[in-house]
Design a protein around this motif. Structure first.
Motif, PDB file in Angstrom:
ATOM      1  N   LYS A   5       1.156  -1.263  -0.245  1.00 52.67           N
ATOM      2  CA  LYS A   5       0.057   0.018  -0.163  1.00 52.67           C
ATOM      3  C   LYS A   5       1.309   1.133  -0.011  1.00 52.67           C
ATOM      4  O   LYS A   5       0.173   2.488  -0.167  1.00 52.67           O
ATOM      5  CB  LYS A   5      -0.810  -0.197   1.632  1.00 52.67           C
ATOM      6  CG  LYS A   5      -2.248  -0.730   1.364  1.00 52.67           C
ATOM      7  CD  LYS A   5      -2.879  -0.808   2.157  1.00 52.67           C
ATOM      8  CE  LYS A   5      -4.097  -1.920   2.198  1.00 52.67           C
ATOM      9  NZ  LYS A   5      -4.891  -2.050   3.113  1.00 52.67           N
ATOM     10  N   GLY A   6       1.749   0.962   0.396  1.00 51.65           N
ATOM     11  CA  GLY A   6       2.899   1.978   0.080  1.00 51.65           C
ATOM     12  C   GLY A   6       2.913   3.022   1.246  1.00 51.65           C
ATOM     13  O   GLY A   6       3.457   4.063   1.007  1.00 51.65           O
ATOM     14  N   LYS A   7       3.184   2.161   2.046  1.00 53.55           N
ATOM     15  CA  LYS A   7       2.505   3.961   3.548  1.00 53.55           C
ATOM     16  C   LYS A   7       3.606   2.543   4.579  1.00 53.55           C
ATOM     17  O   LYS A   7       3.605   1.989   4.759  1.00 53.55           O
ATOM     18  CB  LYS A   7       0.925   3.907   4.152  1.00 53.55           C
ATOM     19  CG  LYS A   7      -0.245   4.182   3.219  1.00 53.55           C
ATOM     20  CD  LYS A   7      -1.173   3.904   4.048  1.00 53.55           C
ATOM     21  CE  LYS A   7      -2.336   3.938   3.372  1.00 53.55           C
ATOM     22  NZ  LYS A   7      -4.231   4.698   3.795  1.00 53.55           N
ATOM     23  N   PRO A   8       4.257   3.761   4.850  1.00 53.70           N
ATOM     24  CA  PRO A   8       5.609   2.922   5.625  1.00 53.70           C
ATOM     25  C   PRO A   8       5.350   3.187   7.379  1.00 53.70           C
ATOM     26  O   PRO A   8       6.317   2.936   7.811  1.00 53.70           O
ATOM     27  CB  PRO A   8       7.067   4.575   5.066  1.00 53.70           C
ATOM     28  CG  PRO A   8       6.190   5.814   5.199  1.00 53.70           C
ATOM     29  CD  PRO A   8       4.879   5.608   4.228  1.00 53.70           C
ATOM     30  N   GLU A   9       4.469   4.083   7.701  1.00 50.92           N
ATOM     31  CA  GLU A   9       4.223   4.090   8.964  1.00 50.92           C
ATOM     32  C   GLU A   9       4.170   2.907   9.683  1.00 50.92           C
ATOM     33  O   GLU A   9       4.373   1.440   9.521  1.00 50.92           O
ATOM     34  CB  GLU A   9       2.648   5.047   9.697  1.00 50.92           C
ATOM     35  CG  GLU A   9       3.570   6.486   9.385  1.00 50.92           C
ATOM     36  CD  GLU A   9       2.810   6.638   7.538  1.00 50.92           C
ATOM     37  OE1 GLU A   9       2.243   5.397   6.414  1.00 50.92           O
ATOM     38  OE2 GLU A   9       2.625   7.606   7.049  1.00 50.92           O
ATOM     39  N   GLY A  10       5.490   2.916  11.007  1.00 54.46           N
ATOM     40  CA  GLY A  10       4.988   1.356  11.706  1.00 54.46           C
ATOM     41  C   GLY A  10       5.345   1.865  13.025  1.00 54.46           C
ATOM     42  O   GLY A  10       4.449   3.567  13.419  1.00 54.46           O
ATOM     43  N   SER A  11       4.985   0.655  13.926  1.00 55.58           N
ATOM     44  CA  SER A  11       4.503   1.306  15.545  1.00 55.58           C
ATOM     45  C   SER A  11       5.223   0.584  16.937  1.00 55.58           C
ATOM     46  O   SER A  11       5.550  -0.808  16.320  1.00 55.58           O
ATOM     47  CB  SER A  11       2.660   0.730  15.552  1.00 55.58           C
ATOM     48  OG  SER A  11       1.825   1.611  14.757  1.00 55.58           O
ATOM     49  N   LEU A  12       4.668   0.659  18.050  1.00 56.15           N
ATOM     50  CA  LEU A  12       5.482  -0.089  18.766  1.00 56.15           C
ATOM     51  C   LEU A  12       4.723   0.240  19.443  1.00 56.15           C
ATOM     52  O   LEU A  12       3.514   1.031  20.374  1.00 56.15           O
ATOM     53  CB  LEU A  12       6.642   1.651  19.395  1.00 56.15           C
ATOM     54  CG  LEU A  12       7.241   0.417  20.793  1.00 56.15           C
ATOM     55  CD1 LEU A  12       8.010  -0.351  20.588  1.00 56.15           C
ATOM     56  CD2 LEU A  12       8.148   1.257  21.450  1.00 56.15           C
ATOM     57  N   ILE A  13       4.313  -1.226  20.552  1.00 54.59           N
ATOM     58  CA  ILE A  13       2.827  -1.318  20.721  1.00 54.59           C
ATOM     59  C   ILE A  13       3.560  -2.376  22.420  1.00 54.59           C
ATOM     60  O   ILE A  13       4.276  -2.950  21.927  1.00 54.59           O
ATOM     61  CB  ILE A  13       1.767  -2.200  20.381  1.00 54.59           C
ATOM     62  CG1 ILE A  13       1.391  -1.829  19.315  1.00 54.59           C
ATOM     63  CG2 ILE A  13       0.952  -2.694  21.425  1.00 54.59           C
ATOM     64  CD1 ILE A  13       0.783  -2.105  17.775  1.00 54.59           C
ATOM     65  N   LYS A  14       2.790  -1.629  22.919  1.00 54.30           N
ATOM     66  CA  LYS A  14       3.373  -2.682  24.776  1.00 54.30           C
ATOM     67  C   LYS A  14       2.261  -2.762  24.907  1.00 54.30           C
ATOM     68  O   LYS A  14       0.673  -2.735  24.978  1.00 54.30           O
ATOM     69  CB  LYS A  14       3.765  -1.001  25.861  1.00 54.30           C
ATOM     70  CG  LYS A  14       3.583  -1.894  27.135  1.00 54.30           C
ATOM     71  CD  LYS A  14       3.581  -0.419  28.175  1.00 54.30           C
ATOM     72  CE  LYS A  14       3.805  -0.778  29.376  1.00 54.30           C
ATOM     73  NZ  LYS A  14       3.903   0.317  30.513  1.00 54.30           N
ATOM     74  N   ILE A  15       2.514  -4.487  25.577  1.00 52.76           N
ATOM     75  CA  ILE A  15       1.801  -5.824  25.235  1.00 52.76           C
ATOM     76  C   ILE A  15       1.831  -5.577  27.487  1.00 52.76           C
ATOM     77  O   ILE A  15       3.402  -6.078  27.511  1.00 52.76           O
ATOM     78  CB  ILE A  15       1.687  -6.873  24.962  1.00 52.76           C
ATOM     79  CG1 ILE A  15       1.835  -7.074  24.069  1.00 52.76           C
ATOM     80  CG2 ILE A  15       0.756  -7.842  25.661  1.00 52.76           C
ATOM     81  CD1 ILE A  15       2.063  -7.932  22.926  1.00 52.76           C
ATOM     82  N   GLY A  16       1.097  -5.441  27.905  1.00 50.59           N
ATOM     83  CA  GLY A  16       0.947  -5.227  29.986  1.00 50.59           C
ATOM     84  C   GLY A  16       1.146  -6.876  30.378  1.00 50.59           C
ATOM     85  O   GLY A  16       0.512  -7.774  30.122  1.00 50.59           O
ATOM     86  N   HIS A  17       1.617  -7.495  31.064  1.00 46.42           N
ATOM     87  CA  HIS A  17       2.003  -8.514  32.173  1.00 46.42           C
ATOM     88  C   HIS A  17       0.408  -8.970  31.919  1.00 46.42           C
ATOM     89  O   HIS A  17       0.375  -9.509  32.363  1.00 46.42           O
ATOM     90  CB  HIS A  17       2.439  -8.069  32.755  1.00 46.42           C
ATOM     91  CG  HIS A  17       2.317  -7.346  34.146  1.00 46.42           C
ATOM     92  ND1 HIS A  17       1.558  -7.572  34.645  1.00 46.42           N
ATOM     93  CD2 HIS A  17       3.310  -6.355  34.377  1.00 46.42           C
ATOM     94  CE1 HIS A  17       1.213  -6.483  35.887  1.00 46.42           C
ATOM     95  NE2 HIS A  17       2.323  -5.648  35.466  1.00 46.42           N
ATOM     96  N   ASP A  18      -0.364  -7.908  32.790  1.00 54.30           N
ATOM     97  CA  ASP A  18      -2.025  -8.456  32.501  1.00 54.30           C
ATOM     98  C   ASP A  18      -2.731  -8.641  30.614  1.00 54.30           C
ATOM     99  O   ASP A  18      -3.840  -8.759  31.156  1.00 54.30           O
ATOM    100  CB  ASP A  18      -2.643  -7.231  33.158  1.00 54.30           C
ATOM    101  CG  ASP A  18      -2.994  -6.262  32.970  1.00 54.30           C
ATOM    102  OD1 ASP A  18      -2.184  -5.509  31.233  1.00 54.30           O
ATOM    103  OD2 ASP A  18      -2.995  -4.905  33.215  1.00 54.30           O
TER     104      ASP A  18
END
Length: 374
Positions: free
Chosen positions: A311-324
């Motif tokens: 799709k040509g969209k370079p945006e990435g993400s950083l996601i936090k998964i809590g221990h819960d």
């Protein structure tokens, strides 16, 4: 489950202008070390598995060190292959240090191992090496690509692209994105073996690129002729494991990128327990590329792109998964583009490689001062 949002007040660029940086790790001296996959060279070539051209060999791979704000290449001349424009590079992919401070560097390959020695001659592509930064030299520890050639644990196409490693006491655990497996080997090079095969997944009514799609990665995406007119209701794709981390429970956690056509929301995190049993720990992601646990047991995962790459969209993400099990987006877009790796520093800050697949434009960034805006 509610997905909380965080806004980042700032991030700092610590290094810029890097050539396809892929991995990073803090050394025993608390300085940051980065692997550059390089830009290939003018040497012999091998065909890309994608069918979109040849990858040319060179020795443009390197290790970079950031010390007191100074960015310097401390190891050069490492093997690299890439398209003539420097894209699609494979070379130094990751670096880690053992308990004694000894460094280990993983080199990728991204092609059929049978072609490596016959077409390129002697090369360290697809191997683990241990370098001596003082003498700009290194020795081979293990040949991961050859293991794929001789064993092919997943039984599919013979391709090897070692992408990430971790050091677990006296063992090195390696993710081979091309072979779709997790292998281990002693730090002395002994007992090389597969410990898990990441299974294929079946897509229902997959979405294929259209006429306006972007050719975002010729090294791994087939040419349009390979899927033009394709309309299967079900499609089996490779999972493409990308990184591994050891959890506070002692299990290994493995991210997946997913293979073509890179479906959104289908990337998973697998858990491999002590008995080598594989289960899905978390899902619903897109093109995962790396992960790291913090000292509180929270898991940070990195999306290389938030949507299908074509799709040509370079945006990435950083996601936090809590221990819960809760999920929080730490950063999405806002300058985060094609990230390729992350680590947590001695200062507990998050360090990421940004623009990791772009020759001459790769960055190392430090994320600072996140504040919640639920």
């Amino acid at each position: 489950m509610e997905l909380k949002q965080l806004t980042i007040t700032s991030f700092t660029v610590l290094a810029d202008g890097l050539d396809n940086p892929k991995g990073l790790s803090f050394g025993p001296d608390d300085n940051l070390y980065i692997t550059e996959a390089g830009t290939g060279g003018n040497g012999a070539s091998i065909p890309s598995p994608s069918g979109q051209g040849d990858l040319y060999y060179g020795t443009s791979g390197a290790i970079v060190k950031i010390e007191n704000g100074t960015v310097k290449r401390i190891l050069t001349g490492l093997a690299s292959v890439a398209f003539p424009d420097g894209t699609g590079a494979a070379g130094p992919h990751d670096i880690k240090f053992d308990a004694t401070g000894k460094p280990y560097v993983l080199l990728g390959y991204a092609a059929n191992p049978a072609l490596r020695d016959t077409a390129l001659g002697h090369t360290d592509l697809g191997k683990i090496i241990t370098p001596d930064f003082n003498t700009n030299s290194w020795t081979t520890v293990a040949d991961i690509a050859n293991y794929e050639l001789t064993h092919n644990p997943d039984g599919s196409e013979v391709v090897s692209n070692p992408l990430a490693l971790l050091i677990d006491r006296d063992e090195i655990v390696v993710v081979d994105a091309g072979a779709n497996d997790l292998v281990s080997v002693g730090t002395d090079g002994s007992h090389l073996q597969a410990i898990a095969v990441i299974p294929q997944q079946v897509l229902t009514n997959p979405i294929f690129p259209g006429s306006n799609s972007q050719n975002f990665d010729r090294g791994h995406v087939p040419p349009p002729s390979a899927y033009r007119g394709a309309t299967p209701s079900q499609l089996a794709i490779q999972s493409v494991p990308t990184s591994v981390a050891k959890g506070p429970d002692g299990a290994y956690y493995v991210t997946t990128f997913t293979g073509f056509p890179f479906p959104e929301g289908e990337a998973k995190i697998y858990r491999v327990d002590a008995e080598r049993q594989l289960t899905v720990y978390a899902d619903g992601f897109t093109q995962l590329i790396d992960l790291a646990f913090d000292g509180q047991g929270n898991l940070y995962v990195l999306q290389h792109m938030n949507s299908s790459g074509w799709k040509g969209k370079p945006e990435g993400s950083l996601i936090k998964i809590g221990h819960d099990g809760s999920r929080t987006t730490v950063l999405s877009g806002d300058g985060l583009e094609l990230p390729s790796a992350l680590t947590i520093g001695p200062d507990n800050a998050l360090y990421l490689i940004n623009r990791g697949g772009v020759p001459g434009k790769g960055q190392v960034i430090r994320i600072e001062n996140p504040s919640s805006v639920v």
